[in-house]
Design a protein around this motif. Structure first.
Motif, mmCIF file in Angstrom:
data_model
loop_
_atom_site.group_PDB
_atom_site.id
_atom_site.type_symbol
_atom_site.label_atom_id
_atom_site.label_comp_id
_atom_site.label_asym_id
_atom_site.label_seq_id
_atom_site.Cartn_x
_atom_site.Cartn_y
_atom_site.Cartn_z
ATOM 1 N N PRO A 1 -57.526 -78.451 -85.325
ATOM 2 C CA PRO A 1 -57.534 -79.770 -86.664
ATOM 3 C C PRO A 1 -58.449 -79.972 -87.460
ATOM 4 N N THR A 2 -58.131 -80.164 -88.509
ATOM 5 C CA THR A 2 -60.183 -80.632 -88.676
ATOM 6 C C THR A 2 -61.093 -82.107 -88.397
ATOM 7 N N GLY A 3 -61.883 -82.513 -88.357
ATOM 8 C CA GLY A 3 -62.430 -83.433 -87.597
ATOM 9 C C GLY A 3 -62.647 -83.315 -85.980
ATOM 10 N N GLN A 4 -61.779 -82.374 -85.312
ATOM 11 C CA GLN A 4 -61.872 -81.735 -84.216
ATOM 12 C C GLN A 4 -62.852 -81.144 -83.309
ATOM 13 N N CYS B 1 -65.962 -85.681 -87.690
ATOM 14 C CA CYS B 1 -66.402 -84.040 -86.507
ATOM 15 C C CYS B 1 -67.733 -84.706 -85.737
ATOM 16 N N TYR B 2 -68.782 -85.117 -86.800
ATOM 17 C CA TYR B 2 -70.504 -85.821 -85.817
ATOM 18 C C TYR B 2 -69.566 -87.097 -84.121
ATOM 19 N N ARG B 3 -68.786 -87.860 -84.843
ATOM 20 C CA ARG B 3 -68.422 -88.362 -82.939
ATOM 21 C C ARG B 3 -67.330 -87.078 -82.353
ATOM 22 N N GLU B 4 -67.016 -86.409 -82.902
ATOM 23 C CA GLU B 4 -66.453 -85.362 -81.701
ATOM 24 C C GLU B 4 -67.111 -84.647 -80.575
ATOM 25 N N THR C 1 -72.969 -92.469 -88.968
ATOM 26 C CA THR C 1 -72.144 -91.722 -87.796
ATOM 27 C C THR C 1 -72.547 -91.031 -86.464
ATOM 28 N N VAL C 2 -73.793 -90.872 -86.476
ATOM 29 C CA VAL C 2 -74.412 -90.821 -85.538
ATOM 30 C C VAL C 2 -74.879 -91.791 -85.107
ATOM 31 N N ARG C 3 -75.643 -92.604 -85.821
ATOM 32 C CA ARG C 3 -76.253 -93.334 -84.805
ATOM 33 C C ARG C 3 -75.578 -95.228 -85.076
ATOM 34 N N GLY C 4 -74.696 -94.864 -85.225
ATOM 35 C CA GLY C 4 -73.165 -95.446 -84.440
ATOM 36 C C GLY C 4 -72.644 -94.915 -83.105
ATOM 37 N N ALA C 5 -72.968 -93.921 -82.829
ATOM 38 C CA ALA C 5 -71.999 -92.911 -81.585
ATOM 39 C C ALA C 5 -72.595 -94.084 -80.347
ATOM 40 N N ALA C 6 -71.956 -93.884 -79.790
ATOM 41 C CA ALA C 6 -72.278 -94.243 -78.075
ATOM 42 C C ALA C 6 -72.206 -92.890 -77.622
#
Length: 168
Positions: free
Chosen positions: A61-64, A99-102, A139-144
């Motif tokens: 699926p899109t985003g995974q 996409c980036y978070r996952e 998104t990358v900057r905000g990711a834990a």
């Protein structure tokens, strides 16, 4: 986390994980997807076929995101993610951010410390470069994440410039 913006071929990066801007079939294709499959060799396709057979019968699926071997690449893993096709009628920004978070979440689970991303959806999926870059970098900057180094490896000069502006 260090963020680097590079011009070049993502398949030549020496990192723990390379992200593939895949299509939902996971069977390879054009652009980054085709380049990764060609450079990595048949081991990547074999694992993608198993994923389709046993886990993602209707496609990823899109985003995974899902990981396979990196085959002959200098990386340990390829993380495949399916970006959204750009639409002027529907805001799909959250799917692109996903996409980036996952991918980062999966990289963390694998134990990766370095990762290389292409500009997901900014090629044949039509996402405007400025918007794609802003979403990716934010998104990358905000990711834990425990990732120490994130590289955005870009082939197109306009996309490269957009990512350079987004990082500033």
């Amino acid at each position: 986390m260090a963020i680097r913006i590079l011009s070049g071929d993502i398949t030549e990066q020496r990192v723990d994980a390379i992200v593939n801007a895949a299509n939902s079939s996971l069977m390879g294709g054009g652009g980054v997807d085709g380049a990764i499959h060609r450079a990595g060799g048949p081991a990547i396709l074999a694992e993608c076929q198993d994923l389709r057979r046993f886990q993602y019968g209707k496609g990823l699926p899109t985003g995974q995101a899902v990981a396979t071997t990196a085959g002959r690449l200098e990386a340990r893993w390829v993380i495949h993610t399916v970006g959204p096709v750009y639409s002027q009628e529907e805001d799909r920004s959250e799917l692109l951010a996903s996409c980036y978070r996952e991918s980062l979440t999966l990289a963390d689970r694998l134990g990766a410390r370095s990762i290389a991303f292409p500009a997901v959806s900014a090629g044949v999926f039509g996402w405007p470069a400025e918007s794609a870059a802003q979403i990716a970098v934010a998104t990358v900057r905000g990711a834990a994440t425990g990732i120490a180094e994130v590289r955005f490896v870009l082939f197109n000069a306009d996309v490269l410039a957009a990512f350079q502006r987004a990082v500033r």
